[in-house]
Design a protein around this motif. Structure first.
Motif, PDB file in Angstrom:
ATOM      1  N   GLY A  68       0.809  -1.216   0.000  1.00 38.50           N
ATOM      2  CA  GLY A  68       0.000   0.000   0.000  1.00 38.50           C
ATOM      3  C   GLY A  68       0.838   1.259   0.000  1.00 38.50           C
ATOM      4  N   GLU A  69       2.076   1.122  -0.409  1.00 38.73           N
ATOM      5  CA  GLU A  69       3.000   2.260  -0.442  1.00 38.73           C
ATOM      6  C   GLU A  69       3.268   2.662  -1.886  1.00 38.73           C
ATOM      7  OE1 GLU A  69       5.578   1.009   3.523  1.00 38.73           O
ATOM      8  OE2 GLU A  69       6.396   0.569   1.555  1.00 38.73           O
ATOM      9  N   GLU A  70       3.981   3.762  -2.028  1.00 42.33           N
ATOM     10  CA  GLU A  70       4.484   4.187  -3.329  1.00 42.33           C
ATOM     11  C   GLU A  70       5.987   4.389  -3.203  1.00 42.33           C
ATOM     12  OE1 GLU A  70       3.470   8.931  -2.881  1.00 42.33           O
ATOM     13  OE2 GLU A  70       1.857   7.548  -3.396  1.00 42.33           O
ATOM     14  N   LEU A  71       6.674   4.320  -4.314  1.00 38.13           N
ATOM     15  CA  LEU A  71       8.115   4.577  -4.302  1.00 38.13           C
ATOM     16  C   LEU A  71       8.321   6.059  -4.052  1.00 38.13           C
ATOM     17  CD1 LEU A  71      11.087   3.698  -4.858  1.00 38.13           C
ATOM     18  CD2 LEU A  71      10.665   4.321  -7.248  1.00 38.13           C
ATOM     19  N   ILE A  72       8.938   6.396  -2.905  1.00 32.51           N
ATOM     20  CA  ILE A  72       9.177   7.812  -2.640  1.00 32.51           C
ATOM     21  C   ILE A  72      10.655   8.168  -2.677  1.00 32.51           C
ATOM     22  CG2 ILE A  72       7.027   8.101  -1.356  1.00 32.51           C
ATOM     23  CD1 ILE A  72       8.686   8.282   1.185  1.00 32.51           C
ATOM     24  N   ALA A  73      11.529   7.154  -2.602  1.00 28.21           N
ATOM     25  CA  ALA A  73      12.963   7.446  -2.648  1.00 28.21           C
ATOM     26  C   ALA A  73      13.743   6.243  -3.147  1.00 28.21           C
ATOM     27  CB  ALA A  73      13.482   7.863  -1.272  1.00 28.21           C
ATOM     28  N   ILE A  74      14.880   6.549  -3.747  1.00 27.85           N
ATOM     29  CA  ILE A  74      15.870   5.556  -4.146  1.00 27.85           C
ATOM     30  C   ILE A  74      17.142   5.950  -3.410  1.00 27.85           C
ATOM     31  CG2 ILE A  74      17.229   4.652  -6.073  1.00 27.85           C
ATOM     32  CD1 ILE A  74      14.768   5.459  -7.852  1.00 27.85           C
ATOM     33  N   TYR A  75      17.796   4.991  -2.793  1.00 27.77           N
ATOM     34  CA  TYR A  75      19.003   5.346  -2.045  1.00 27.77           C
ATOM     35  C   TYR A  75      20.211   4.574  -2.533  1.00 27.77           C
ATOM     36  CZ  TYR A  75      18.746   1.108   0.907  1.00 27.77           C
ATOM     37  OH  TYR A  75      18.736  -0.186   1.364  1.00 27.77           O
ATOM     38  N   HIS A  76      21.361   5.178  -2.308  1.00 23.38           N
ATOM     39  CA  HIS A  76      22.629   4.486  -2.533  1.00 23.38           C
ATOM     40  C   HIS A  76      23.699   5.182  -1.700  1.00 23.38           C
ATOM     41  CE1 HIS A  76      23.405   7.695  -5.504  1.00 23.38           C
ATOM     42  NE2 HIS A  76      24.678   7.343  -5.475  1.00 23.38           N
ATOM     43  N   ALA A  83      27.995  13.319  -0.013  1.00 25.41           N
ATOM     44  CA  ALA A  83      26.604  12.971  -0.282  1.00 25.41           C
ATOM     45  C   ALA A  83      26.035  13.992  -1.259  1.00 25.41           C
ATOM     46  CB  ALA A  83      25.803  12.942   1.012  1.00 25.41           C
ATOM     47  N   TYR A  84      26.445  13.859  -2.515  1.00 17.70           N
ATOM     48  CA  TYR A  84      25.987  14.739  -3.587  1.00 17.70           C
ATOM     49  C   TYR A  84      26.016  13.917  -4.877  1.00 17.70           C
ATOM     50  CZ  TYR A  84      25.173  18.874  -6.379  1.00 17.70           C
ATOM     51  OH  TYR A  84      24.605  19.782  -7.241  1.00 17.70           O
ATOM     52  N   PRO A  85      25.006  14.064  -5.734  1.00 17.06           N
ATOM     53  CA  PRO A  85      24.954  13.234  -6.945  1.00 17.06           C
ATOM     54  C   PRO A  85      26.160  13.442  -7.860  1.00 17.06           C
ATOM     55  CG  PRO A  85      22.844  14.329  -6.570  1.00 17.06           C
ATOM     56  CD  PRO A  85      23.839  14.933  -5.609  1.00 17.06           C
ATOM     57  N   SER A  86      26.744  12.326  -8.279  1.00 13.82           N
ATOM     58  CA  SER A  86      27.822  12.374  -9.272  1.00 13.82           C
ATOM     59  C   SER A  86      27.187  12.550 -10.649  1.00 13.82           C
ATOM     60  CB  SER A  86      28.609  11.058  -9.236  1.00 13.82           C
ATOM     61  OG  SER A  86      27.785   9.991  -9.695  1.00 13.82           O
ATOM     62  N   GLN A  87      28.000  12.804 -11.647  1.00 11.86           N
ATOM     63  CA  GLN A  87      27.467  12.917 -13.003  1.00 11.86           C
ATOM     64  C   GLN A  87      26.835  11.596 -13.432  1.00 11.86           C
ATOM     65  OE1 GLN A  87      27.271  15.874 -14.874  1.00 11.86           O
ATOM     66  NE2 GLN A  87      25.803  14.532 -15.910  1.00 11.86           N
ATOM     67  N   THR A  88      27.423  10.481 -13.016  1.00 16.19           N
ATOM     68  CA  THR A  88      26.831   9.169 -13.315  1.00 16.19           C
ATOM     69  C   THR A  88      25.455   9.051 -12.671  1.00 16.19           C
ATOM     70  OG1 THR A  88      29.004   8.148 -13.500  1.00 16.19           O
ATOM     71  CG2 THR A  88      27.159   6.664 -13.092  1.00 16.19           C
ATOM     72  N   ASP A  89      25.328   9.495 -11.416  1.00 13.56           N
ATOM     73  CA  ASP A  89      24.032   9.462 -10.734  1.00 13.56           C
ATOM     74  C   ASP A  89      22.991  10.262 -11.513  1.00 13.56           C
ATOM     75  OD1 ASP A  89      25.184   7.982  -8.652  1.00 13.56           O
ATOM     76  OD2 ASP A  89      25.503   9.767  -7.400  1.00 13.56           O
ATOM     77  N   VAL A  90      23.383  11.440 -11.971  1.00 12.62           N
ATOM     78  CA  VAL A  90      22.476  12.307 -12.728  1.00 12.62           C
ATOM     79  C   VAL A  90      22.085  11.628 -14.044  1.00 12.62           C
ATOM     80  CG1 VAL A  90      22.259  14.522 -13.929  1.00 12.62           C
ATOM     81  CG2 VAL A  90      23.336  14.417 -11.663  1.00 12.62           C
ATOM     82  N   TYR A 100      16.231  11.145  -4.414  1.00 12.66           N
ATOM     83  CA  TYR A 100      17.440  10.319  -4.434  1.00 12.66           C
ATOM     84  C   TYR A 100      18.204  10.578  -3.148  1.00 12.66           C
ATOM     85  CZ  TYR A 100      16.562   8.857  -9.165  1.00 12.66           C
ATOM     86  OH  TYR A 100      15.993   8.279 -10.269  1.00 12.66           O
ATOM     87  N   LEU A 101      18.264   9.558  -2.296  1.00 12.14           N
ATOM     88  CA  LEU A 101      18.987   9.653  -1.035  1.00 12.14           C
ATOM     89  C   LEU A 101      20.397   9.128  -1.235  1.00 12.14           C
ATOM     90  CD1 LEU A 101      16.279   8.212   1.385  1.00 12.14           C
ATOM     91  CD2 LEU A 101      16.876  10.624   1.051  1.00 12.14           C
ATOM     92  N   LYS A 114      21.841  12.834   2.603  1.00  9.59           N
ATOM     93  CA  LYS A 114      21.155  13.974   2.000  1.00  9.59           C
ATOM     94  C   LYS A 114      20.231  13.468   0.909  1.00  9.59           C
ATOM     95  CE  LYS A 114      24.556  17.426   3.100  1.00  9.59           C
ATOM     96  NZ  LYS A 114      25.594  18.310   2.647  1.00  9.59           N
ATOM     97  N   GLY A 115      19.221  14.263   0.600  1.00 11.90           N
ATOM     98  CA  GLY A 115      18.265  13.909  -0.442  1.00 11.90           C
ATOM     99  C   GLY A 115      18.261  14.932  -1.552  1.00 11.90           C
ATOM    100  N   PHE A 116      17.983  14.455  -2.765  1.00 11.55           N
ATOM    101  CA  PHE A 116      18.005  15.321  -3.944  1.00 11.55           C
ATOM    102  C   PHE A 116      16.878  14.956  -4.901  1.00 11.55           C
ATOM    103  CE2 PHE A 116      22.230  14.832  -2.274  1.00 11.55           C
ATOM    104  CZ  PHE A 116      22.676  16.139  -2.186  1.00 11.55           C
ATOM    105  N   TRP A 117      16.355  15.975  -5.554  1.00 11.00           N
ATOM    106  CA  TRP A 117      15.493  15.786  -6.706  1.00 11.00           C
ATOM    107  C   TRP A 117      16.411  15.857  -7.919  1.00 11.00           C
ATOM    108  CZ3 TRP A 117      10.830  14.320  -5.447  1.00 11.00           C
ATOM    109  CH2 TRP A 117      10.236  14.785  -4.263  1.00 11.00           C
ATOM    110  N   ILE A 118      16.282  14.913  -8.830  1.00  9.12           N
ATOM    111  CA  ILE A 118      17.065  14.941 -10.062  1.00  9.12           C
ATOM    112  C   ILE A 118      16.070  14.840 -11.213  1.00  9.12           C
ATOM    113  CG2 ILE A 118      18.913  13.892 -11.416  1.00  9.12           C
ATOM    114  CD1 ILE A 118      20.009  12.670  -8.823  1.00  9.12           C
ATOM    115  N   LYS A 119      15.893  15.953 -11.899  1.00  4.51           N
ATOM    116  CA  LYS A 119      14.906  16.025 -12.985  1.00  4.51           C
ATOM    117  C   LYS A 119      15.541  16.699 -14.184  1.00  4.51           C
ATOM    118  CE  LYS A 119      11.073  16.414  -9.781  1.00  4.51           C
ATOM    119  NZ  LYS A 119       9.916  17.162  -9.337  1.00  4.51           N
TER     120      LYS A 119
END
Length: 131
Positions: A68-76, A83-90, A100-101, A114-119
């Motif tokens: 009964g949940e939804e996907l709200i985050a992906i972590y690695h 704790a910042y997205p690499s270019q590969t992550d983006v 993205y945690l 840390k959490g990030f929106w990547i759009k």
């Protein structure tokens, strides 16, 4: 996104257990609140990148929906960097509606989550309310 300290601790524990490789997984929840951490196996088995096998990803998504949940985050984890997205992550970010945690173990005594929106290749820090 709201996330309980116990879930943060669970993600950090997963990151430590998978050293020297990055860990990865998904977080299910409702209404912007994290409820469950779903561990995945890093198919890359690498300290520099992660991916979730398509079959495992499908299984985890079904488990999240069945709960009964939804996907709200992906972590690695990042084993040596911040704790910042690499270019590969983006480049690999394919879920614009998920936070993205990233947990950094660059300082093993002080893990940093840390959490990030990547759009559309753009990065914006997501507010995390831990408690």
């Amino acid at each position: 996104m709201r996330i309980a300290r116990s879930l943060v601790d669970e993600i950090v524990a997963h990151a430590r257990e998978d050293l020297p490789d990055e860990c990865c997984g998904m977080v299910g929840g409702t209404g912007g609140e994290a409820r469950t951490v779903y561990r995945a196996e890093n198919a890359e088995a690498s300290p520099l990148r992660y991916s979730i096998d398509a079959r495992e990803q499908f299984r985890l998504m079904r488990t999240i929906e069945d709960a009964g949940e939804e996907l709200i985050a992906i972590y690695h984890s990042h084993t040596k960097s911040a704790a910042y997205p690499s270019q590969t992550d983006v480049n690999l970010a394919g879920w614009p509606e998920a936070v993205y945690l990233i947990v950094s173990l660059a300082d093993p005594e002080a893990p940093d989550l840390k959490g990030f929106w990547i759009k559309g290749g753009e990065i914006a820090e997501a507010e995390l309310v831990v408690g």
